[in-house]
Scaffold this motif. Structure first.
Motif, PDB file in Angstrom:
ATOM      1  N   GLY A   1       0.780  -1.223   0.000  1.00 58.18           N
ATOM      2  CA  GLY A   1       0.000   0.000   0.000  1.00 58.18           C
ATOM      3  C   GLY A   1       0.815   1.278   0.000  1.00 58.18           C
ATOM      4  N   GLY A   2       2.117   1.180  -0.052  1.00 62.53           N
ATOM      5  CA  GLY A   2       2.946   2.370  -0.130  1.00 62.53           C
ATOM      6  C   GLY A   2       2.748   3.088  -1.464  1.00 62.53           C
ATOM      7  N   VAL A   3       2.614   4.396  -1.409  1.00 64.85           N
ATOM      8  CA  VAL A   3       2.352   5.192  -2.607  1.00 64.85           C
ATOM      9  C   VAL A   3       3.529   6.126  -2.856  1.00 64.85           C
ATOM     10  CG1 VAL A   3       0.835   6.903  -3.684  1.00 64.85           C
ATOM     11  CG2 VAL A   3      -0.141   5.103  -2.236  1.00 64.85           C
ATOM     12  N   LYS A   4       3.995   6.144  -4.089  1.00 61.32           N
ATOM     13  CA  LYS A   4       5.077   7.044  -4.484  1.00 61.32           C
ATOM     14  C   LYS A   4       4.780   7.583  -5.865  1.00 61.32           C
ATOM     15  CE  LYS A   4       7.762   2.883  -5.625  1.00 61.32           C
ATOM     16  NZ  LYS A   4       8.991   2.094  -5.348  1.00 61.32           N
ATOM     17  N   GLY A   5       5.567   8.551  -6.298  1.00 57.43           N
ATOM     18  CA  GLY A   5       5.236   9.244  -7.530  1.00 57.43           C
ATOM     19  C   GLY A   5       5.505   8.454  -8.800  1.00 57.43           C
TER      20      GLY A   5
ATOM     21  N   ASP B   1      12.623   4.301   0.330  1.00 54.44           N
ATOM     22  CA  ASP B   1      13.005   5.004   1.553  1.00 54.44           C
ATOM     23  C   ASP B   1      12.815   6.517   1.422  1.00 54.44           C
ATOM     24  OD1 ASP B   1      15.808   2.834   2.558  1.00 54.44           O
ATOM     25  OD2 ASP B   1      13.626   2.586   2.608  1.00 54.44           O
ATOM     26  N   ALA B   2      13.059   7.031   0.246  1.00 51.63           N
ATOM     27  CA  ALA B   2      13.031   8.485   0.069  1.00 51.63           C
ATOM     28  C   ALA B   2      11.730   9.016  -0.504  1.00 51.63           C
ATOM     29  CB  ALA B   2      14.189   8.898  -0.840  1.00 51.63           C
ATOM     30  N   TYR B   3      10.929   8.146  -1.112  1.00 51.38           N
ATOM     31  CA  TYR B   3       9.814   8.673  -1.902  1.00 51.38           C
ATOM     32  C   TYR B   3       8.436   8.115  -1.561  1.00 51.38           C
ATOM     33  CZ  TYR B   3      13.400  10.780  -4.845  1.00 51.38           C
ATOM     34  OH  TYR B   3      14.452  11.537  -5.309  1.00 51.38           O
ATOM     35  N   ILE B   4       8.315   7.162  -0.670  1.00 53.58           N
ATOM     36  CA  ILE B   4       6.988   6.735  -0.256  1.00 53.58           C
ATOM     37  C   ILE B   4       6.334   7.890   0.509  1.00 53.58           C
ATOM     38  CG2 ILE B   4       5.696   5.225   1.308  1.00 53.58           C
ATOM     39  CD1 ILE B   4       6.443   3.687  -1.056  1.00 53.58           C
TER      40      ILE B   4
ATOM     41  N   PRO C   1       4.313  15.770   0.619  1.00 52.22           N
ATOM     42  CA  PRO C   1       5.426  16.441  -0.073  1.00 52.22           C
ATOM     43  C   PRO C   1       6.239  15.478  -0.936  1.00 52.22           C
ATOM     44  CG  PRO C   1       5.341  17.069   2.244  1.00 52.22           C
ATOM     45  CD  PRO C   1       4.365  15.954   2.070  1.00 52.22           C
ATOM     46  N   ARG C   2       6.289  14.220  -0.551  1.00 50.82           N
ATOM     47  CA  ARG C   2       7.097  13.277  -1.326  1.00 50.82           C
ATOM     48  C   ARG C   2       6.460  12.932  -2.673  1.00 50.82           C
ATOM     49  NH1 ARG C   2       9.821   8.690   2.545  1.00 50.82           N
ATOM     50  NH2 ARG C   2      11.380  10.053   3.536  1.00 50.82           N
ATOM     51  N   LEU C   3       5.179  13.170  -2.813  1.00 54.13           N
ATOM     52  CA  LEU C   3       4.546  12.984  -4.114  1.00 54.13           C
ATOM     53  C   LEU C   3       4.672  14.238  -4.969  1.00 54.13           C
ATOM     54  CD1 LEU C   3       2.779  10.411  -5.081  1.00 54.13           C
ATOM     55  CD2 LEU C   3       3.395  10.484  -2.681  1.00 54.13           C
TER      56      LEU C   3
ATOM     57  N   ARG D   1      17.792  -3.819   0.384  1.00 51.03           N
ATOM     58  CA  ARG D   1      16.335  -3.740   0.537  1.00 51.03           C
ATOM     59  C   ARG D   1      15.703  -3.468  -0.827  1.00 51.03           C
ATOM     60  NH1 ARG D   1      18.229  -0.451   4.693  1.00 51.03           N
ATOM     61  NH2 ARG D   1      17.723   1.435   3.512  1.00 51.03           N
ATOM     62  N   PRO D   2      14.403  -3.756  -0.963  1.00 49.82           N
ATOM     63  CA  PRO D   2      13.735  -3.441  -2.239  1.00 49.82           C
ATOM     64  C   PRO D   2      13.884  -1.977  -2.620  1.00 49.82           C
ATOM     65  CG  PRO D   2      12.325  -4.846  -0.904  1.00 49.82           C
ATOM     66  CD  PRO D   2      13.494  -4.475  -0.046  1.00 49.82           C
ATOM     67  N   PHE D   3      14.175  -1.728  -3.875  1.00 50.15           N
ATOM     68  CA  PHE D   3      14.307  -0.377  -4.421  1.00 50.15           C
ATOM     69  C   PHE D   3      15.403   0.426  -3.705  1.00 50.15           C
ATOM     70  CE2 PHE D   3      11.019  -0.655  -7.474  1.00 50.15           C
ATOM     71  CZ  PHE D   3       9.938  -1.306  -6.910  1.00 50.15           C
ATOM     72  N   ASP D   4      16.462  -0.238  -3.304  1.00 48.63           N
ATOM     73  CA  ASP D   4      17.555   0.489  -2.663  1.00 48.63           C
ATOM     74  C   ASP D   4      18.629   0.832  -3.703  1.00 48.63           C
ATOM     75  OD1 ASP D   4      19.501  -2.247  -1.144  1.00 48.63           O
ATOM     76  OD2 ASP D   4      18.563  -2.036  -3.115  1.00 48.63           O
TER      77      ASP D   4
END
Lengths: 110, 412
Positions: free
Chosen positions: B273-277, B284-287, B304-306, B376-379
């Motif tokens: 359910g994590g949402v990012k742009g 870590d930086a964009y969820i 703000p991260r979106l 980690r995933p997407f690291d």
């Protein structure tokens, strides 16, 4: 957003703020230069380059609407008119046998 | 509701028109370049019921198309229900898959559920693809998946992430995919994300980009004549002389890169359910929020991260990109690619114009790994740029595919 120009020497995009092409160093005139596309091409096509974009993302697949993206899809109309598909997206053809709205009709003169 | 992939960008109506949704991180392959390090499922992945509620939220957000991914999306127990729900909501459901278990029966079920198209990931000719996917027989399975999807009446395409292992095989791969009946091929570059970050010898060097653009645009012209569309992923570009030919969906188009659309018209959802742009962005930086905690619209509108790409200007750029003549429109290309190299966006050496400009000055940029990804995933790890003469030796040029697949730790 300032529209990009097109260099007449090399065909690369040119930011409007420069006086020479950043690709080939050719001088850039003040008037936009169109990319040739055959008879009837509209000069202001270059001035509206980048008006639309295709939604893309990594992990996605490319747009798979088939005939929607063929070269025949957005043929220009009369020389003094912008192509209809420049300002709004033409709906995809219902099937392969349907000529898209913007394309020349089969019996029309080239 | 339109499902059109074309968007007039001057309208300023930012919304998640194109969404890539990781249904599960569970996967039936262990690809050596996988950005999400897929394999086991995430600990708290959304249930089918929760996912169906997300579909409703996407419809309310005017999403046009959802690409279902993983891991392998078809391994989620509610996969077909979610496809049906998307279709019923007026959202075009598509699938990106490695194809290993995309059987004829599954293809038929997908077609019946309303899946619009399938894009199969093919990362080289047989030996290279199987080495990248770390599964013997993976290439044959991918071609079978294309066959099964096409036989079931689904539109089929392929996607390829280009790196130094498969770079020599582009033309042969095109011939193979064309023979399989694809109508679209998405080509992007391997970014040092996840398992790819563990394998620096796999990665392209920036000076590889101009030649890659030339080859892709040549293939694209050939493909148009065959009724096939080749499109670049967002991290392939920018503003070389062939930019219009590369970027446009028609043979005479004048499209060019218009900047990162993460959080503007694109959104990514992770399986918990994590949402990012954007689907590729570093978690870590964009969820920006989680769908179990907040509604999708609230995350999109308020996090703000979106929003990082919505108000980006040239003031946010650094290094070469800050003074590039295309800075105002390009804004340093793909955000996740730049972030994967330097831990922040705003400077992107994977750029055709940049590589060509440096070549004209007799120079090139070499990416040198200085620290490895944590696992980690997407690291990602970190790189430095080494500026060197254009004709400097390139000892990594002739490595074998097997050597490129070998992970290498770098301590920073």
């Amino acid at each position: 957003m300032n529209a990009l120009l097109v260099c007449s020497a090399c065909g690369g995009f040119v930011p409007p703020v420069v006086s020479t092409c950043p690709h080939c160093a050719a001088g850039v005139s003040s008037a936009p230069v169109a990319r040739r596309r055959g008879a009837g091409w509209v000069a202001r096509r270059a001035a509206v380059a980048g008006f639309s974009m295709t939604l893309m993302a990594c992990y996605g697949g490319g747009p798979n609407d088939g005939i929607y993206y063929t070269d025949a899809y957005c043929e220009p109309g009369p020389a003094d008119a912008a192509p209809a598909c420049e300002t709004d997206a033409c709906p995809p053809a219902a099937d392969a046998s349907t000529v898209p709205r913007c394309a020349p009709q089969p019996d029309a003169a080239p | 509701m339109t499902t059109d992939r074309r968007l007039p960008v001057l309208q300023g109506d930012l919304h998640p028109a194109y969404v890539v949704w990781e249904l599960t991180l569970r996967c039936d392959q262990a690809c050596r370049h996988c950005g999400s390090r897929a394999g086991p499922a995430r600990p708290e992945e959304l249930t089918t019921a929760e996912a169906l509620d997300v579909v409703s939220q996407l419809a309310a957000a005017r999403t046009r198309e959802v690409v279902l991914i993983g891991g392998e999306a078809y391994l989620h127990e509610g996969f077909l229900d979610i496809v049906r729900a998307l279709r019923a909501a007026g959202i075009r459901p598509t699938l990106t898959t490695g194809g290993r278990a995309f059987t004829a029966a599954l293809a038929a079920d997908c077609a019946a559920a309303g899946l619009f198209s399938v894009s199969v990931s093919v990362d080289g000719l047989q030996a290279t693809h199987d080495a990248v996917r770390a599964v013997p027989g993976s290439f044959d399975a991918a071609l079978s998946a294309l066959h099964n999807a096409r036989a079931a009446g689904l539109r089929i395409g392929a996607n390829t992430t280009v790196n130094r292992a498969n770079l020599p095989e582009l033309e042969g791969l095109y011939d193979t995919l064309a023979a399989a009946g694809i109508t679209v091929w998405q080509v992007q570059i391997t970014t040092p994300l996840g398992r790819a970050a563990d394998r620096p010898e796999l990665l392209l060097q920036p000076w590889d980009l101009p030649g890659l653009e030339d080859r892709v645009t040549a293939l694209k012209a050939q493909a148009f004549r065959a009724g096939i569309l080749i499109m670049p992923g967002n991290n392939l570009g920018y503003f070389g002389r062939g930019e219009a030919r590369l970027r446009s969906p028609s043979a005479q188009g004048a499209d060019h890169w218009l900047g990162c659309q993460a959080g503007r018209y694109v959104m990514g959802i992770e399986s918990d359910g994590g949402v990012k742009g954007c689907p590729s962005l570093q978690s870590d930086a964009y969820i920006g929020g989680h769908l179990r905690d907040r509604p999708l619209a609230e995350i999109w509108n308020e996090s703000p991260r979106l929003a990082f790409a919505r108000a980006r200007t040239v003031e946010d750029l650094w290094g070469f990109c800050a003074t590039c003549p295309f800075a105002a429109v390009c804004l340093a290309g793909c955000s996740f690619t730049a972030h994967a190299l330097f831990g922040r966006p705003g400077n992107n050496p994977y750029c055709v114009f940049r590589a060509e400009a440096l070549r004209q000055a007799g120079q090139r940029e070499r990416l040198v790994p200085v620290s490895s990804a944590p696992g980690r995933p997407f690291d990602h790890g970190l790189f430095e740029i080494a500026l060197e003469p254009y004709d400097a030796p390139d000892p990594g040029r002739d490595l074998s595919v097997a050597d490129r697949m070998r992970p290498r730790r770098v301590s920073g």
